[in-house]
Scaffold this active site. Structure first.
Site, PDB file in Angstrom:
ATOM      1  CE  LYS A 173      -2.073   3.102   2.860  1.00 56.68           C
ATOM      2  NZ  LYS A 173      -1.516   3.270   1.959  1.00 56.68           N
ATOM      3  CD  GLU A 249      14.147   1.447   7.945  1.00 56.93           C
ATOM      4  OE1 GLU A 249      15.180   2.491   8.755  1.00 56.93           O
ATOM      5  OE2 GLU A 249      14.746   0.153   8.339  1.00 56.93           O
ATOM      6  CB  CYS A 283      13.872   9.579   6.633  1.00 51.67           C
ATOM      7  SG  CYS A 283      14.560   8.627   5.779  1.00 51.67           S
ATOM      8  CD  GLU A 376      10.428  13.327  10.485  1.00 56.54           C
ATOM      9  OE1 GLU A 376       9.556  13.212  10.825  1.00 56.54           O
ATOM     10  OE2 GLU A 376      10.746  13.096  10.033  1.00 56.54           O
TER      11      GLU A 376
HETATM   12  P1  NAD Z   1       2.729   8.549   7.534  1.00 60.77           P
HETATM   13  O1  NAD Z   1       3.100   7.646   8.641  1.00 60.77           O
HETATM   14  O2  NAD Z   1       1.793   9.472   7.500  1.00 60.77           O
HETATM   15  O3  NAD Z   1       2.102   7.299   6.255  1.00 60.77           O
HETATM   16  C1  NAD Z   1       3.364   6.904   5.268  1.00 60.77           C
HETATM   17  C2  NAD Z   1       2.217   5.427   5.471  1.00 60.77           C
HETATM   18  O4  NAD Z   1       1.997   4.941   6.380  1.00 60.77           O
HETATM   19  C3  NAD Z   1       1.243   6.021   4.035  1.00 60.77           C
HETATM   20  O5  NAD Z   1       0.937   4.683   3.225  1.00 60.77           O
HETATM   21  C4  NAD Z   1       0.065   6.332   4.881  1.00 60.77           C
HETATM   22  O6  NAD Z   1      -1.662   6.042   4.052  1.00 60.77           O
HETATM   23  C5  NAD Z   1       0.262   4.768   5.987  1.00 60.77           C
HETATM   24  N1  NAD Z   1      -0.647   4.756   7.105  1.00 60.77           N
HETATM   25  C6  NAD Z   1      -0.989   6.207   8.140  1.00 60.77           C
HETATM   26  N2  NAD Z   1      -1.508   5.683   8.578  1.00 60.77           N
HETATM   27  C7  NAD Z   1      -1.441   4.329   8.847  1.00 60.77           C
HETATM   28  C8  NAD Z   1      -2.260   3.969  10.013  1.00 60.77           C
HETATM   29  N3  NAD Z   1      -3.469   4.159  10.765  1.00 60.77           N
HETATM   30  N4  NAD Z   1      -2.298   2.506   9.789  1.00 60.77           N
HETATM   31  C9  NAD Z   1      -2.060   2.083   8.282  1.00 60.77           C
HETATM   32  N5  NAD Z   1      -0.469   2.614   7.560  1.00 60.77           N
HETATM   33  C10 NAD Z   1      -1.582   4.144   7.737  1.00 60.77           C
HETATM   34  O7  NAD Z   1       4.783   9.184   6.959  1.00 60.77           O
HETATM   35  P2  NAD Z   1       4.134   9.854   5.537  1.00 60.77           P
HETATM   36  O8  NAD Z   1       4.399  11.555   6.257  1.00 60.77           O
HETATM   37  O9  NAD Z   1       4.099   9.429   4.642  1.00 60.77           O
HETATM   38  O10 NAD Z   1       5.730  10.618   5.622  1.00 60.77           O
HETATM   39  C11 NAD Z   1       6.878  10.851   6.204  1.00 60.77           C
HETATM   40  C12 NAD Z   1       7.619  10.071   7.270  1.00 60.77           C
HETATM   41  O11 NAD Z   1       8.011   9.310   7.324  1.00 60.77           O
HETATM   42  C13 NAD Z   1       8.529  11.435   8.161  1.00 60.77           C
HETATM   43  O12 NAD Z   1       7.975  10.968   8.781  1.00 60.77           O
HETATM   44  C14 NAD Z   1       9.745  10.451   8.215  1.00 60.77           C
HETATM   45  O13 NAD Z   1      10.886  10.866   8.755  1.00 60.77           O
HETATM   46  C15 NAD Z   1       9.234   9.052   7.740  1.00 60.77           C
HETATM   47  N6  NAD Z   1      10.524   8.608   7.072  1.00 60.77           N
HETATM   48  C16 NAD Z   1      11.242   7.606   7.166  1.00 60.77           C
HETATM   49  C17 NAD Z   1      12.755   6.604   6.531  1.00 60.77           C
HETATM   50  C18 NAD Z   1      13.682   5.878   6.785  1.00 60.77           C
HETATM   51  O14 NAD Z   1      14.434   5.105   6.189  1.00 60.77           O
HETATM   52  N7  NAD Z   1      13.121   6.467   8.087  1.00 60.77           N
HETATM   53  C19 NAD Z   1      11.958   6.909   5.996  1.00 60.77           C
HETATM   54  C20 NAD Z   1      11.875   7.644   4.546  1.00 60.77           C
HETATM   55  C21 NAD Z   1      10.396   8.366   5.679  1.00 60.77           C
END
Ligand code: NAD
Length: 472
Positions: A173, A249, A283, A376
């Site tokens: 997803k 991650e 990230c 962040e």
């Molecule tokens: P997000 O957590 O809002 O969403 C990520 C994914 O999770 C999306 O597909 C979203 O639809 C899904 N999601 C959201 N809520 C959910 C739930 N309750 N249950 C299941 N799935 C759910 O993150 P984002 O805004 O898309 O991405 C940015 C974040 O990702 C930042 O915090 C960034 O630091 C982190 N990130 C970390 C890494 C790493 O390697 N550590 C890499 C890239 C991004």
């Protein structure tokens, strides 16, 4: 845009708009998967585990991964265009980082998995005949892959490739904001000969939608997730009910340390890259820079000048994210923060004025407990502060809930080896940033993640080692 379930494309579901972050215009729509479709995807993945896929040899799976890589390469321009229009990425970035790395992810795991071997032990027994112990690696089963919007195809394939290489089936997803390249990937999978049900794709939002339904699904054996830390906590709760393993991650608030003995020109150029690549929406980006006091003024002046000169950067991914970043900036200024560069919204005088832009911004003068220094931001915003001793620099860098990445700029090799390992992070770069070797462990400590990806770490997560003991 379509789902891909059990080897068939499916466009069912309420359409949700796709907005081009560059202009703010709606450029398409993605259907939201129903709970029933998520159920079907998990069932298809479960059925595929018992199908011909189970008998595929490692060599066959590795050849398949290479065909997928070839398929992405053959449609390179389409993939690049989709990543640019969904995420607002500059073409330069998508065509040199995102899409080539997605290709590399498949090739890398194809070769690594093909070359893996397992250990065996000869065990002595009282009767003198002995026993032979050996390890068998099995797939985990049905794996859910949930990925974010910032590096859509790169991060999705970084999990899908090792999951398939180890014989799992996948329900993916992608972020609801950036589904385009995942749709193309499903087409490539079909063309490459991935058996029906081995790779499934469902679209939709997270909470009370496809993300939630998938990660809490009793038919899902493990969850690999990249995204925000608070989402990780929610997914962990959903997976905990059935004790499903998770690989996470998560977010970061990465520090950079600039020592007075560093090559300042390199440190400034490196920090411009580490703070402002993809407008800070990586990230690994640096959001806090601590500079040894004697060089603070020179570093700050050069960094601010560099930030003002930056061109060719992209927008924030959405209006909501732009508002979050601007909210941090407003509060920083209201609380006495100094703006050394940027701080506002650029004006272009063309259609981009409808997009979600924020200027590359350098802040200073805020206390360490200010939200702009602790939380962040995930935008083009970096805060500068001084330090006087190495101990103080380490204490500042290691404070806070996150522990993903850090950079150290120094000309002293002994200091480099003293400071880097003392940082509470998953990866520390010395005199560089984001130099990646796919064999190395990748991940975060504290609120930045659980487990490691990269090289053997991913293959280990996606497979279960089993011991067979044969009495001779
Ligand atoms: P997000 O957590 O809002 O969403 C990520 C994914 O999770 C999306 O597909 C979203 O639809 C899904 N999601 C959201 N809520 C959910 C739930 N309750 N249950 C299941 N799935 C759910 O993150 P984002 O805004 O898309 O991405 C940015 C974040 O990702 C930042 O915090 C960034 O630091 C982190 N990130 C970390 C890494 C790493 O390697 N550590 C890499 C890239 C991004």
């Amino acid at each position: 845009m379509r789902h891909y379930v059990g080897g068939g494309f499916d466009a069912s579901g309420v359409p949700s708009p796709i907005v081009d972050p560059v202009t703010g215009r709606t450029v398409g729509a993605v259907p939201e998967a129903s709970r029933e479709l998520v159920d079907r995807a998990v069932a298809a993945a479960r059925a595929a585990l018992r199908g011909p896929w189970a008998a595929w040899s490692q060599a066959e799976r590795s050849r398949l991964l290479h065909r997928i890589a070839d398929g992405i390469e053959a449609r390179f321009e389409e993939f690049t265009a989709a990543e640019c229009s969904d995420a607002g990425k500059p073409r330069e970035l998508a065509s040199t980082v995102d899409i080539p790395r997605a290709v590399a992810n498949f090739r890398f795991y194809a070769d690594l998995a093909a070359g893996r071997s397992e250990r065996s032990w000869q065990t002595t027994t009282p009767d003198g005949r002995g026993a032979l112990n050996y390890t068998v690696r099995k797939p985990l089963g049905v794996v859910a892959v949930v990925s974010p919007w910032n590096l859509p195809l790169l991060l999705l394939t970084w999990k899908v490739a090792p999951a398939l290489a180890t014989g799992n089936t996948v329900v993916a997803k992608p972020s609801e904001l950036t589904p385009g390249t995942a749709c193309l990937l499903a087409e490539v999978m079909a063309e490459a000969g991935v058996p029906a049900g081995v790779f499934n794709l469902v679209h939709g939002r997270g909470p009370d939608a496809a993300g939630r339904w998938l990660t809490e699904h009793p038919g899902v054996d493990a969850v690999a997730f990249t995204g925000a830390s608070r989402t990780g906590a929610e997914i962990m709760r959903a997976a905990a009910a059935r004790l499903a393993p998770v690989s996470f991650e998560l977010g970061g608030k990465n520090a950079g340390l600039v020592f007075a003995d560093a090559d300042l020109e390199e440190a400034v150029a490196g920090t411009l890259r580490s703070a402002f690549t993809h407008s800070g929406q990586v990230c690994l980006c640096t959001e806090r820079v601590y500079v040894e006091r004697p060089v603070l003024d020179a570093f700050a002046a050069a960094l601010a000048a560099g930030a003002k000169e930056l061109s060719g950067y992209g927008p924030m991914v959405s209006a909501a994210h732009r508002d979050k970043v601007l909210g941090h900036l407003e509060r920083a200024v209201a609380d006495g923060g100094e703006v050394l560069a940027g701080g506002g919204v650029p004006r272009f005088g063309d259609e981009r004025d409808g997009g979600f832009w924020v200027e590359p911004t350098v802040l200073a003068g805020l206390p360490e407990d200010h939200p702009a220094v602790r939380e962040e931001i995930f935008g083009p915003v970096v805060h500068l502060a001084p330090f006087d001793t190495e101990e103080e620099a380490l204490a500042l860098a290691n404070a806070g809930p996150y522990g993903l990445a850090a950079t150290v700029w120094t000309g002293d090799v002994r200091r480099a080896h003293r400071v880097a390992p003392a940082l509470d992070v998953g990866v520390a770069w010395v005199n560089t940033w984001n130099l990646r070797d796919l064999r190395t462990p990748f991940g975060g400590v504290k609120a930045s993640g659980i487990g490691r990806e990269g090289g053997d770490h991913s293959l280990d997560f996606f497979s279960e080692p089993m011991n067979v003991c044969v009495k001779l």
